[in-house]
Design a protein around this motif. Structure first.
Motif, mmCIF file in Angstrom:
data_model
loop_
_atom_site.group_PDB
_atom_site.id
_atom_site.type_symbol
_atom_site.label_atom_id
_atom_site.label_comp_id
_atom_site.label_asym_id
_atom_site.label_seq_id
_atom_site.Cartn_x
_atom_site.Cartn_y
_atom_site.Cartn_z
ATOM 1 N N CYS A 44 29.278 79.239 81.861
ATOM 2 C CA CYS A 44 30.699 78.920 81.693
ATOM 3 C C CYS A 44 31.051 78.780 80.216
ATOM 4 C CB CYS A 44 31.058 77.642 82.449
ATOM 5 S SG CYS A 44 30.957 77.790 84.235
ATOM 6 N N LEU A 47 31.450 82.230 78.765
ATOM 7 C CA LEU A 47 32.723 82.824 79.193
ATOM 8 C C LEU A 47 33.906 82.247 78.432
ATOM 9 C CD1 LEU A 47 32.195 82.877 83.056
ATOM 10 C CD2 LEU A 47 32.431 84.879 81.581
ATOM 11 N N VAL A 48 33.935 80.934 78.298
ATOM 12 C CA VAL A 48 35.073 80.270 77.663
ATOM 13 C C VAL A 48 35.126 80.568 76.169
ATOM 14 C CG1 VAL A 48 36.042 78.004 77.079
ATOM 15 C CG2 VAL A 48 35.259 78.474 79.400
ATOM 16 N N GLU A 51 36.314 84.093 75.828
ATOM 17 C CA GLU A 51 37.735 84.205 76.179
ATOM 18 C C GLU A 51 38.617 83.662 75.057
ATOM 19 O OE1 GLU A 51 40.582 83.014 79.912
ATOM 20 O OE2 GLU A 51 39.169 81.488 79.207
ATOM 21 N N THR A 145 37.025 74.660 84.532
ATOM 22 C CA THR A 145 37.788 75.654 85.281
ATOM 23 C C THR A 145 36.868 76.719 85.844
ATOM 24 O OG1 THR A 145 39.730 75.330 83.857
ATOM 25 C CG2 THR A 145 39.645 77.366 85.137
ATOM 26 N N GLU A 146 36.025 77.283 84.992
ATOM 27 C CA GLU A 146 35.110 78.347 85.421
ATOM 28 C C GLU A 146 34.107 77.839 86.449
ATOM 29 O OE1 GLU A 146 35.372 81.517 84.737
ATOM 30 O OE2 GLU A 146 37.006 81.257 83.316
ATOM 31 N N TYR A 147 33.597 76.624 86.238
ATOM 32 C CA TYR A 147 32.621 76.047 87.164
ATOM 33 C C TYR A 147 33.256 75.837 88.541
ATOM 34 C CZ TYR A 147 29.050 72.944 89.055
ATOM 35 O OH TYR A 147 28.078 72.382 89.838
ATOM 36 N N ASP A 161 42.474 74.373 84.946
ATOM 37 C CA ASP A 161 43.085 75.468 84.199
ATOM 38 C C ASP A 161 44.349 75.003 83.481
ATOM 39 O OD1 ASP A 161 43.079 78.306 83.453
ATOM 40 O OD2 ASP A 161 44.911 78.410 84.669
#
Length: 186
Positions: A44, A47-48, A51, A145-147, A161
């Motif tokens: 995660c 990813l964050v 992003e 959020t991703e988790y 989010d």
């Protein structure tokens, strides 16, 4: 400089998600119970951070290169180039350049190239590429959020989010921005 370690971000995210005790025990070596959660939060984090760099808060680097032909392959840079911002000579004068899929083309000589880049993959012992303006809490909200999405907790993901997007907006507002002065007509 404010350095955010991957472990700090994971601890902050696990605090928000409510299982910080298990993660602390994992980091201390007293329990392997949270290994799956830590690995998921590490993914995660990747990813964050990516992003943020690509969509919201670009990371910039500047490197000096020398070329006889004017062609500078992207592989010559120390980081993964996302977008070239500008090319300047030794005295700071901007130079024209053209982008191609594998390289950028300018004139021969010594150049300073400023570009936005994508962060490299991190390990648990790594540090975030963000040193200013981005907090561990902002990263933790995105990680939560991703988790939550990965765990199928869609309502919780929606809440996280909103917090994540609000934190990005607050970061935008806190950063000094350039003001374009109005023109005066004589």
């Amino acid at each position: 400089m404010n350095t955010i370690t991957v472990k700090d971000a994971i601890l902050t995210a696990s605090t928000e998600l409510g299982f910080v005790d298990k993660v602390e025990a994992y980091f201390n070596g007293t329990s392997q119970e949270a290994e799956a959660e830590v690995e998921a939060l590490l993914r995660c984090f990747q990813l964050v951070e990516n992003e943020l760099a690509l969509d919201y808060l670009p990371l910039y680097a500047e490197e000096e290169v020398e070329t006889e032909t004017g062609a500078v392959p992207y592989s010559a840079f120390s980081r993964a180039v996302v977008r070239v911002v500008k090319v300047t000579d030794e005295w700071g004068n901007e130079a024209p350049f053209t982008l191609f899929p594998e390289y950028l083309k300018t004139q021969g000589g010594k150049w300073k190239i400023r570009y936005a880049y994508s962060p490299e993959k991190k390990t648990l012992d790594g540090e975030s590429d963000y040193h200013l303006h981005v907090s561990a809490r902002l990263l933790a909200y995105g990680m939560a959020t991703e988790y939550a999405l990965a765990q199928g907790m869609f309502e919780e993901a929606s809440v996280w989010d909103k917090k994540y997007k609000d934190a990005i907006t607050a970061t935008y507002r806190a950063n000094p921005c350039r003001v374009i002065r109005s023109r005066r007509w004589i």
